[in-house]
Design a protein around this motif. Structure first.
Motif: not given
Lengths: 158, 183
Positions: A2-3, A5-7, A9-10, A13-14, A17, A32, A36, A90, A93-94, B57, B60, B62, B64, B67, B71, B144-145
């Motif tokens: 999953t991680a 896939f997420i990376n 995807f990002a 997008c990047l 952009a 970002a 963070f 955010l 979820f964990p 994750v 990534a 952050m 998104l 962006l 945008f 993810q989780f």
């Protein structure tokens, strides 16, 4: 997996952009980076709490509060907690994953996440001021019911 | 301008508060672990596992968020939503709510401005609810989780119920306003 896939995807997008507008992308990356570091202490905090929760609180105790044994009352309590707590989504979820792992039901976890994100007791005064009492109270009230219904359906399906 | 400075000050205070809280929790953990050494393994194992899962994750997510906030300008949201009509407005409200990032309190003034511009109530409710709980970066962390099954089921159910809620609140408010006028 999953991680990955997420990376991926990002990254896509990047790249899109970047090809569209370099200056804006640079601004996005600065945002970002800032967010963070803003959220990082809170994330560490919640991860420590999760570690302590999983290490110290026995599963039977957790499932008494948010598990099968808690029944409908448990769901109501969780829904109410989600509505009044002000945790960044955010991080929820964990926490939800940890609870799920240690004996919470899918229903209570889904209800918790949904009320936590949809209902904001802390932001309610602002919502009333901007949108009027009627609309704000209706939205939050119905969201509370919806969260419970969504949770129960998820408990049945999953 | 003043608001901006105050906001910055608040943010800095918030970060300091977070750091203090983090330090206190760390100390509590260390004390607990030294009193109960037999729990050390379980706690550090859980801690490490969740930390790795998050750090894989978080950058990534952050990016998104960054962006989207660079945008998707607010003007775009206003432009699309103030004109939308019919059931399309509700769906557009959900999409427009899911795209931009930021806390919910940023969305309220936006929603109020949209209402004044004549946007549908159902569209605004959908927009606010989507902003609150269908954010794309947020869905990524849920994926993810909690896994694809949990995330997708909750997403679909949320969309269905948010649409229903939007339409019924709209009916209710418009019906009451009409009755008031008659009385």
């Amino acid at each position: 997996m999953t991680a990955l896939f997420i990376n991926f995807f990002a990254l896509i997008c990047l790249l899109i952009a970047l090809s569209r507008d370099r200056a804006k992308t640079k601004r996005a990356l600065i945002i970002a980076l800032k967010s963070f570091f803003n959220i990082f202490p809170t994330i560490l905090l919640i991860i420590i709490l999760i570690g302590l929760l999983l290490g110290f609180v026995p599963q039977s105790q957790i499932s008494k509060i948010v598990g099968e044994q808690a029944g409908f009352w448990g769901i109501l309590v969780v829904a109410f907690l989600g509505a009044i707590l002000h945790i960044p989504s955010l991080i929820s979820f964990p926490l939800a994953a940890a609870l799920l792992k240690s004996g919470a039901t899918v229903t209570s976890v889904a209800v918790f996440i949904t009320t936590l994100t949809m209902i904001g007791m802390v932001t309610l005064p602002l919502e009333v001021r901007e949108l009027g009492k009627k609309m704000a109270l209706l939205r939050n009230g119905i969201s509370f019911l919806i969260a419970i219904i969504i949770g129960i359906i998820m408990g049945v399906i999953l | 301008m003043k608001d901006h400075i105050r906001e910055k000050g608040n943010k800095r205070k918030g970060i300091r508060q977070d750091a203090v809280l983090l330090g206190a929790t760390l100390i509590i953990m260390l004390i607990l672990l030294s009193v109960f050494p037999e729990k050390q393994e379980a706690v550090t194992k859980a801690l490490w596992k969740f930390f790795i899962e998050m750090i894989l994750v978080l950058p990534a997510v952050m990016i998104l968020m960054g962006l989207f906030s660079a945008f998707v300008p607010k003007e775009m949201v206003v432009k699309y939503l103030s004109k939308a009509a019919g059931i399309k407005a509700v769906f557009l409200g959900i999409i427009m709510g899911a795209l931009p990032t930021g806390p919910l309190y940023v969305a309220f003034p936006l929603a109020s401005a949209l209402l004044k511009k004549g946007a549908r109530i159902s569209c605004i409710i959908a927009f606010l609810s989507a902003w609150a709980c269908i954010k794309i970066p947020q869905e990524m962390v849920e994926l993810q989780f909690l896994g694809p099954k949990f995330m997708a089921t909750r997403l679909i159910l949320t969309i269905i119920f948010v649409i229903m809620m939007g339409l019924s609140i709209e009916r209710l408010i418009e019906w009451r306003d009409k009755n008031k006028r008659i009385l």
